[in-house]
Design a protein around this motif. Structure first.
Motif, PDB file in Angstrom:
ATOM      1  N   VAL A 237       0.862  -1.187   0.000  1.00 42.76           N
ATOM      2  CA  VAL A 237       0.000   0.000   0.000  1.00 42.76           C
ATOM      3  C   VAL A 237       0.895   1.232   0.000  1.00 42.76           C
ATOM      4  O   VAL A 237       1.902   1.271   0.718  1.00 42.76           O
ATOM      5  N   SER A 238       0.549   2.234  -0.785  1.00 42.06           N
ATOM      6  CA  SER A 238       1.302   3.493  -0.774  1.00 42.06           C
ATOM      7  C   SER A 238       0.344   4.654  -1.009  1.00 42.06           C
ATOM      8  O   SER A 238      -0.587   4.554  -1.808  1.00 42.06           O
ATOM      9  N   GLN A 239       0.593   5.743  -0.297  1.00 40.20           N
ATOM     10  CA  GLN A 239      -0.227   6.940  -0.404  1.00 40.20           C
ATOM     11  C   GLN A 239       0.644   8.168  -0.169  1.00 40.20           C
ATOM     12  O   GLN A 239       1.706   8.098   0.455  1.00 40.20           O
ATOM     13  N   MET A 240       0.164   9.321  -0.677  1.00 42.77           N
ATOM     14  CA  MET A 240       0.844  10.585  -0.443  1.00 42.77           C
ATOM     15  C   MET A 240      -0.177  11.597   0.053  1.00 42.77           C
ATOM     16  O   MET A 240      -1.286  11.682  -0.488  1.00 42.77           O
ATOM     17  N   MET A 241       0.200  12.364   1.085  1.00 47.09           N
ATOM     18  CA  MET A 241      -0.706  13.346   1.670  1.00 47.09           C
ATOM     19  C   MET A 241       0.003  14.686   1.792  1.00 47.09           C
ATOM     20  O   MET A 241       1.239  14.747   1.948  1.00 47.09           O
ATOM     21  N   ASP A 242      -0.770  15.759   1.718  1.00 49.58           N
ATOM     22  CA  ASP A 242      -0.245  17.114   1.845  1.00 49.58           C
ATOM     23  C   ASP A 242      -0.460  17.623   3.267  1.00 49.58           C
ATOM     24  O   ASP A 242      -1.572  17.566   3.796  1.00 49.58           O
ATOM     25  N   VAL A 243       0.619  18.119   3.891  1.00 45.02           N
ATOM     26  CA  VAL A 243       0.540  18.803   5.186  1.00 45.02           C
ATOM     27  C   VAL A 243       1.433  20.026   5.082  1.00 45.02           C
ATOM     28  O   VAL A 243       2.663  19.912   5.047  1.00 45.02           O
ATOM     29  N   ASP A 244       0.827  21.209   5.010  1.00 41.99           N
ATOM     30  CA  ASP A 244       1.594  22.446   4.863  1.00 41.99           C
ATOM     31  C   ASP A 244       2.576  22.613   6.015  1.00 41.99           C
ATOM     32  O   ASP A 244       2.219  22.454   7.189  1.00 41.99           O
ATOM     33  N   GLY A 245       3.813  22.954   5.670  1.00 37.97           N
ATOM     34  CA  GLY A 245       4.833  23.211   6.686  1.00 37.97           C
ATOM     35  C   GLY A 245       5.597  21.998   7.137  1.00 37.97           C
ATOM     36  O   GLY A 245       6.557  22.115   7.908  1.00 37.97           O
ATOM     37  N   ALA A 246       5.198  20.811   6.686  1.00 40.61           N
ATOM     38  CA  ALA A 246       5.890  19.592   7.114  1.00 40.61           C
ATOM     39  C   ALA A 246       7.240  19.476   6.411  1.00 40.61           C
ATOM     40  O   ALA A 246       7.347  19.676   5.204  1.00 40.61           O
ATOM     41  N   GLY A 247       8.285  19.162   7.184  1.00 34.91           N
ATOM     42  CA  GLY A 247       9.624  19.004   6.633  1.00 34.91           C
ATOM     43  C   GLY A 247      10.337  17.831   7.261  1.00 34.91           C
ATOM     44  O   GLY A 247       9.814  17.150   8.155  1.00 34.91           O
ATOM     45  N   GLU A 248      11.548  17.582   6.810  1.00 34.83           N
ATOM     46  CA  GLU A 248      12.309  16.422   7.277  1.00 34.83           C
ATOM     47  C   GLU A 248      12.614  16.485   8.769  1.00 34.83           C
ATOM     48  O   GLU A 248      12.842  15.456   9.408  1.00 34.83           O
ATOM     49  N   GLU A 249      12.642  17.693   9.329  1.00 34.85           N
ATOM     50  CA  GLU A 249      12.962  17.844  10.745  1.00 34.85           C
ATOM     51  C   GLU A 249      11.783  17.519  11.647  1.00 34.85           C
ATOM     52  O   GLU A 249      11.917  17.474  12.881  1.00 34.85           O
ATOM     53  N   CYS A 250      10.614  17.299  11.079  1.00 32.75           N
ATOM     54  CA  CYS A 250       9.388  17.116  11.858  1.00 32.75           C
ATOM     55  C   CYS A 250       9.270  15.698  12.419  1.00 32.75           C
ATOM     56  O   CYS A 250       9.813  14.744  11.862  1.00 32.75           O
ATOM     57  N   LEU A 251       8.532  15.603  13.499  1.00 32.78           N
ATOM     58  CA  LEU A 251       8.154  14.336  14.076  1.00 32.78           C
ATOM     59  C   LEU A 251       6.777  13.983  13.527  1.00 32.78           C
ATOM     60  O   LEU A 251       5.858  14.798  13.567  1.00 32.78           O
TER      61      LEU A 251
END
Length: 511
Positions: A237-251
């Motif tokens: 299963v694979s999906q992509m979602m948009d979350v404004d402001g999310a980056g690699e440094e995020c938890l």
């Protein structure tokens, strides 16, 4: 006298709603045309799942469906299954209107009863307890620095998890489940179960890329053979979602849930059923946090004037523990005399709950061991027994309250028959999720210097000798003598505000 305050905005939160409600299961079900008549109901399962949990004004809307499976003996003397999907909608009245709300829900089965009204109708009655917590988030101003008017500030380093955003997506996976060449064709499906989990995810550029796996366990009755067959499928299963402001440094917390499933048999050109068409509806929930350390001013004084402080107590969101936790259980139950030949064995977690409190994660309730088999005459029978479970795990950080963002799944379930019909049962539970805590904190939101109330010192000497005890705080000493904390630390060559041992402290009087 002029003075300047620097203020920063921080994300704060509060639990705007914390209660529970009953989700009833009340259904009058009709057997599909392709199912044979009922002779005896053996077992009923009900699995509610939320497809929508949202706040609209002062109302919380819980929407979803309950998947109901009924196992029964058919008129042909064989074990049969009937599956049904019953949608529900529940609205909760809130006393306030939360800001930027997040809804957290958990389910626990209270009871479930099932009976045949006639050969084609089934009456199902039951109830689940739904625990609902709603987090309200907003921003507050805090004083972080000041200069002029002899202002002195005490800061407290505080760790927080700022909410970047959330996202939810419902999607459907369709897959044709084909039997291998070594497997005989299907007559009908006896039982199927699914398990879904994430295997990997990546956060980059405001997007979350999620990979997971859907496992399908299928047991069926062959057309020409009496022995039941089982097959296992793994579907990526694979999906992509948009979350404004999310980056690699995020938890990031990612949760995949099975909302409902359906399997339909397909007959090929030769009249053989070697494929089951599967339709699986999944829910994907993402919570993105950014770890941060803030330095709010928690106390202040002026060496020159009296002050009016505006303190405020709020709560911060904090990730206080990670998952998963693995719980291995080994319990012994007594198999009844009427069950002569076990056929299928599984565990149900619907009556288990996960509770976080006092820096402890507690898994408790009833784990249900279920077994299908036959009696001495080869007639299908069912047996179940519930066993108490109580497991504790320590959390990394203590919080005032916790938000339920976890799920319990069965990783493995096995049994061994011992003497006197004792069943040695082994079950591995996986508790998955993110433990979010709400932490109290106090800080100063405003400082007003009263220039009409100038401070005077009784002691006019330039230096005072103070005999300090171990553990004393230089801030408290400087405040007591109405001098600069930086001057005291510099005069005594101190790097830490807390004194590790008894010593003499020289206190310079600074205006």
């Amino acid at each position: 006298m002029e003075y300047k305050l620097k203020k920063d905005r921080i994300a704060v939160c509060e639990i705007a709603f914390d209660s529970f409600t009953e989700l009833p299961v009340e259904s009058d079900l009709l057997l599909p045309d392709y199912c044979p008549d009922i002779v005896k109901v053996l077992k009923c399962q009900a699995r509610p799942a939320f497809s929508k949990t949202e706040v609209s004004g002062d109302k919380c809307i819980l929407e979803g469906a309950t998947a109901i499976t009924v196992y029964y003996t058919g008129e042909d003397g064989q074990l049969r299954t009937s599956e049904h999907k019953v949608e529900f909608l529940k609205t909760l009245e809130l006393k306030t209107t939360p800001q930027n709300p997040m809804v957290f829900c958990s389910l626990k089965e209270d009871y479930l009863n099932c009976k045949a009204v006639n050969q084609r109708r089934i009456d199902v009655r039951g109830a689940f307890t739904v625990t609902v917590k709603i987090l309200s988030s907003m921003e507050e101003e805090m004083v972080s620095a000041a200069e002029g008017a002899g202002l002195q500030l005490s800061h407290r380093s505080t760790r927080t998890s700022e909410l970047v955003g959330t996202a939810y997506k419902k999607f459907t996976v369709r897959e044709d489940l084909e039997l291998g060449q070594e497997k005989p064709p299907m007559d009908y499906i006896i039982r199927h179960s699914e398990r879904v989990r994430t295997t990997d995810w990546k956060v980059t550029g405001g997007k979350i890329i999620v990979k997971g796996e859907l496992e399908v366990f299928l047991e069926y009755q062959p057309r020409e053979e009496s022995a039941r067959q089982s097959v296992h499928y793994q579907i990526p299963v694979s999906q992509m979602m948009d979350v404004d402001g999310a980056g690699e440094e995020c938890l990031c917390h990612v949760q995949l849930d099975l909302l409902w499933s359906a399997l339909h048999l397909q007959t090929d050109a030769d009249g053989l059923t070697r494929t089951a068409s599967g339709e699986f509806t999944l829910g994907l929930r993402c919570i993105v946090l950014r770890e941060n350390t803030i330095l709010p001013a928690v106390d202040a004084y002026s060496t020159q004037y009296e002050l009016q402080l505006s303190p405020k107590s709020v709560s911060l969101l904090l990730a206080v523990g990670g998952m998963p936790q693995i719980c291995d259980l080994e319990q012994t139950i007594q198999m009844p005399d009427y069950l002569k030949e076990p056929v299928d064995f599984w565990c149900e977690t619907g009556a288990l709950s996960v509770l976080a409190q006092e820096q402890t994660l507690l898994i408790s309730g009833k784990l249900r061991y279920c077994m299908l088999g036959t009696d001495a005459d080869g007639v299908p029978v069912y047996f179940e027994q519930a066993q108490d479970v109580a497991q504790e795990y320590q959390l990394e950080t203590k919080a005032d309250d916790y938000l339920p963002e976890w799920s319990i799944t069965v990783e493995d379930c096995q049994y061994a028959i011992q003497e006197k019909n004792n069943l040695q049962c082994r079950c591995r539970l996986r508790v998955d999720g993110m433990i979010l805590g709400v932490m109290p904190v106090s800080f100063i939101t405003a400082i007003k210097v009263d220039e009409t109330r100038e401070k005077t010192r009784e002691n006019q000497s330039a230096m005072t000798i103070y005999y300090a005890d171990a553990g004393e705080n230089i801030w408290s000493i400087a405040k007591r003598y109405n001098t600069s904390i930086s001057a005291v630390m510099e005069e005594n060559g101190l790097e830490d505000e807390i004194l590790p041992e008894k010593r003499i402290v020289l206190i310079p009087m600074v205006g």
